[in-house]
Design an enzyme around this catalytic site. Structure first.
Site: not given
Length: 277
Positions: A56, A201
């Site tokens: 990231y 999610p």
């Protein structure tokens, strides 16, 4: 609803609804300042599990979290991942033991810690024997640089092989209400008491489009995203969702999902939703 906390590795207690830092921008400066505020607000709201990775921003995300939160409050777990590199400007898997060791040493510096309490292998490198990759992480734990070892995007067979080499504390696979491809991996984690951290999610753009999810959201006066997160929390006691956002209002919406209770009838309707292709 299962308990609101979970002990990763049997001893590291965290709240079951975490925060994924992947979407926090590190530049330009105005966006960076907003990202710092989001990270700090997550901790203010009681989040005790924050997920990042070398990939990231190639370390920039780890540095951002350290700037926002160091010295880290007691009880806060910042977990990171290694095993992905950028040798020629393009990302690639790199599970060579020497590369994993170097990435861990660099992560310790960026996060300003002496030990990563939960270190996850971002992806299994098919070019390197899994035993060599897990063995390198096991050695780093023996050296005191890693507290617990986790995996990401693994099969049941890979999880079983890794567990024959060392203890595995967590698995981070893609999983949500509309994408349950890794249900067998989740079942294996539940049987072994391993934390399962679903990435993605919430099915982006899809949860609100499904009439059944929207209907349940209306019934409980919540958003479709909150319903999707509440479903995850109730689906298995080992699930620790890590929804990510770069906006404080979305963060607050996500965190509030921990208090949302779905009835058995509502859960049953959601359980039978068809999956995304």
């Amino acid at each position: 609803m299962a308990g609101t906390t979970f002990r990763i590795g049997g001893d590291l207690r965290v709240g079951r609804l975490g925060f994924g830092a992947m979407h926090l921008p590190t530049e330009p400066e105005a966006d960076r300042q907003n990202a710092l505020a989001v990270a700090r607000r997550a901790v203010e709201l009681g989040v005790t599990l924050i997920d990042t990775a070398y990939m990231y921003g190639w370390g920039a995300n780890e540095e951002l979290l350290a700037e926002a939160l160091h010295p880290y409050p007691d009880g806060l777990l910042v977990t990171t991942k290694v095993g992905v590199a950028r040798p020629d400007g393009e990302w690639a898997l790199d599970g060579r033991p020497e590369a994993l060791r170097a990435q861990v040493d660099a992560a310790l510096g960026r996060l300003r810690v002496d030990r990563v309490e939960l270190l996850q292998l971002h992806r299994v490198d098919p070019r390197i024997p899994l035993a060599d990759q897990i063995g390198a992480l096991r050695d780093l734990r023996a050296a005191g640089k890693v507290g617990r070892i986790g995996l990401s995007e693994v099969s049941v067979a890979e999880l079983e092989e890794a567990r024959r080499i060392t203890d595995i504390a967590s698995v981070q696979n893609r999983y949500n209400l509309l994408d349950r491809e890794h249900e067998p991996v989740l079942a294996a984690c539940e049987k072994a008491g391993i934390a399962f951290l679903p990435w993605r999610p919430v099915a982006w753009g899809a949860s609100g489009a499904r009439a059944e999810i929207a209907a349940v959201a209306a019934e409980v006066d919540a958003t479709p995203t909150q319903v999707a997160l509440a479903w995850l929390l109730g689906h298995s006691p080992v699930i620790l969702p890590i929804p990510g956002t770069a906006q404080v209002r979305h963060l607050e919406e996500n965190v509030a999902a921990a208090d949302l209770r779905l009835t058995a009838e509502q859960r049953d309707r959601l359980d039978w939703l068809p999956q995304q292709d």
